[in-house]
Design a protein around this motif. Structure first.
Motif, PDB file in Angstrom:
ATOM      1  N   THR A 112      -1.085 -10.279  -0.473  1.00 37.49           N
ATOM      2  CA  THR A 112      -1.371 -10.504   0.945  1.00 37.49           C
ATOM      3  C   THR A 112      -1.998  -9.276   1.598  1.00 37.49           C
ATOM      4  O   THR A 112      -3.067  -9.372   2.208  1.00 37.49           O
ATOM      5  CB  THR A 112      -0.094 -10.929   1.696  1.00 37.49           C
ATOM      6  N   ILE A 113      -1.349  -8.118   1.485  1.00 36.30           N
ATOM      7  CA  ILE A 113      -1.933  -6.924   2.093  1.00 36.30           C
ATOM      8  C   ILE A 113      -3.194  -6.502   1.338  1.00 36.30           C
ATOM      9  O   ILE A 113      -4.156  -5.989   1.931  1.00 36.30           O
ATOM     10  CB  ILE A 113      -0.919  -5.760   2.162  1.00 36.30           C
ATOM     11  N   GLN A 114      -3.241  -6.783   0.051  1.00 36.17           N
ATOM     12  CA  GLN A 114      -4.440  -6.464  -0.718  1.00 36.17           C
ATOM     13  C   GLN A 114      -5.636  -7.264  -0.195  1.00 36.17           C
ATOM     14  O   GLN A 114      -6.750  -6.737  -0.101  1.00 36.17           O
ATOM     15  CB  GLN A 114      -4.210  -6.757  -2.207  1.00 36.17           C
ATOM     16  N   GLY A 115      -5.390  -8.534   0.166  1.00 33.49           N
ATOM     17  CA  GLY A 115      -6.463  -9.353   0.722  1.00 33.49           C
ATOM     18  C   GLY A 115      -6.958  -8.806   2.049  1.00 33.49           C
ATOM     19  O   GLY A 115      -8.169  -8.800   2.326  1.00 33.49           O
ATOM     20  N   MET A 116      -6.031  -8.348   2.901  1.00 30.04           N
ATOM     21  CA  MET A 116      -6.423  -7.760   4.181  1.00 30.04           C
ATOM     22  C   MET A 116      -7.284  -6.522   3.969  1.00 30.04           C
ATOM     23  O   MET A 116      -8.317  -6.340   4.638  1.00 30.04           O
ATOM     24  CB  MET A 116      -5.174  -7.383   4.986  1.00 30.04           C
ATOM     25  N   LEU A 117      -6.902  -5.679   3.014  1.00 36.74           N
ATOM     26  CA  LEU A 117      -7.647  -4.450   2.756  1.00 36.74           C
ATOM     27  C   LEU A 117      -9.014  -4.750   2.127  1.00 36.74           C
ATOM     28  O   LEU A 117      -9.997  -4.060   2.405  1.00 36.74           O
ATOM     29  CB  LEU A 117      -6.832  -3.525   1.856  1.00 36.74           C
ATOM     30  N   GLU A 118      -9.085  -5.799   1.300  1.00 35.73           N
ATOM     31  CA  GLU A 118     -10.367  -6.204   0.748  1.00 35.73           C
ATOM     32  C   GLU A 118     -11.302  -6.672   1.866  1.00 35.73           C
ATOM     33  O   GLU A 118     -12.492  -6.322   1.885  1.00 35.73           O
ATOM     34  CB  GLU A 118     -10.180  -7.340  -0.268  1.00 35.73           C
ATOM     35  N   MET A 119     -10.782  -7.477   2.789  1.00 36.76           N
ATOM     36  CA  MET A 119     -11.602  -7.966   3.896  1.00 36.76           C
ATOM     37  C   MET A 119     -12.134  -6.812   4.737  1.00 36.76           C
ATOM     38  O   MET A 119     -13.252  -6.861   5.256  1.00 36.76           O
ATOM     39  CB  MET A 119     -10.781  -8.917   4.776  1.00 36.76           C
TER      40      MET A 119
END
Length: 369
Positions: A112-119
């Protein structure tokens, strides 16, 4: 002296492993070389509220100091994380060079946080979205292990709807395929939270009910009379494996109490294994890491079956315990890499992976060189 690398440490979180994350954060903050790094702490409360502390000039001396009060300005703490992190968009230098998520379990280790950082196009330490999600979901993980041809124990799984519709069928499945005793686990959780050992049908039903209080999907695994072997993996496209270690649990199995409370479990580093077995564990650890498309770090756990010496992959943990006394860094210490050097390597791997991604074409139609 060169420019310091600015690192955002994110810890806490909406997880049953919140307090474990705080201990990890304190250990990491205390180990960084403050001549090389500038550390900005970000605390996520149990309710999911982001709070930020002042840039650290020295590590805190107590875990209580990691729980910050709400920002007096009223600014959401996510704003300074996301604002200006893309210099081309903001027209100014990014305030943070890399994010180091120190979040265990749900909403942190699960993609979840990885997706935010990717975005937000922010470099970050550790596994990407896919590997994080797969590493959290024991069922999908085991399916990928099977595809890779990695040996593992027998298991069954089902979701809450399936269980409530026909519990008798799944009880029969478990009893015929696995027998007793067996282990019942939430499919998506870490640190052995919600895990039970069931010795009969009554205990099985109670264990399933407990596991469903943590996740909508449950996995049941056969009991294996085995030694518990662990290997640390470090790297991106060319990962390396540490020497193996062994967990000798103080409890009936290596549950949350044995890991974090009673302090009586023993870690034997390196594990007392024949050379061939140790090398097989290291080779299988890298295969398991690559099977889930891992990057940065992972700890791979095995069962070494006592009856025949067979090595079975149990799981990959993409954000393992990371205090100086945790198995992951201790295995690397035995392999010749200190705790501080390990932090340096993880930061370098994060920046390396992010730089590699910047070469990709995300829709402009013009390939990047």
């Amino acid at each position: 002296m060169g420019k310091k690398v600015r690192v955002a440490l994110v810890y806490g979180g909406k997880s049953g492993e919140h307090d474990v994350s705080l201990q990890t954060a304190l250990a990491v903050m205390s180990a960084f070389d403050y001549d090389k790094y500038e550390i900005k702490p970000f605390y996520i409360t149990n309710d999911g509220e982001w709070r930020t502390g002042k840039t650290l000039l020295a590590p805190p001396d107590d875990v209580a100091k990691l729980r910050f009060a709400p920002d007096e300005t009223g600014e959401n703490a996510l704003t300074p994380v996301l604002r200006g992190l893309s210099p081309a968009a903001a027209g100014e230098e990014a305030p943070i060079d890399v994010v180091f998520p120190l979040l265990h379990g749900t909403y942190g280790e699960d993609g979840t946080i990885q997706g935010m950082l990717e975005m937000a196009n922010i470099p970050y330490v550790g596994a990407g979205v896919l590997a994080s999600a797969v590493g959290m979901d024991k069922v999908i993980m085991k399916k990928l292990f099977a595809q890779e041809g990695l040996p593992q124990c027998v298991y069954r799984y089902f979701n809450r709807t399936q269980w409530e519709k026909d519990p008798a069928y799944f009880i029969m499945e478990v009893e015929v395929s696995l027998g007793y005793p067996c282990f019942v686990k939430p499919a998506n959780l870490g640190s052995s939270v919600g895990v039970s050992k069931a010795k009969n049908r009554e205990e099985l039903i109670a264990a399933i009910d407990l596991a469903f209080s943590y996740d909508r999907k449950v996995i049941v695994e056969e009991f294996v009379d085995a030694r518990e072997i662990e290997v640390s993996v470090l790297g991106n496209d060319e990962p390396k494996a540490s020497v193996p270690g062994e967990i000798k649990s103080s409890n009936d199995f290596y549950d949350y109490k044995a890991k974090y409370i009673d302090g009586k479990s023993v870690m034997e580093i390196p594990a007392d294994l024949p050379y061939e077995t140790a090398e097989a564990a290291r080779e299988m650890a890298i295969r398991a890491f690559q099977a889930i498309d891992g990057s940065g770090l992972s700890r791979v756990d095995f069962f070494l079956r006592k009856a025949d010496g067979a090595l079975l992959v149990n799981e990959v943990n993409t954000m393992p315990g990371f205090t100086p006394y945790s198995m992951y860094p201790l295995l690397w210490k035995e392999s010749g890499l200190s705790y501080r050097e390990l932090l340096d390597a993880l930061i370098e791997l994060a920046i390396e992976r992010h730089a590699e991604k910047q070469r990709l074409d995300f829709g402009s139609g013009v390939p990047k060189s």
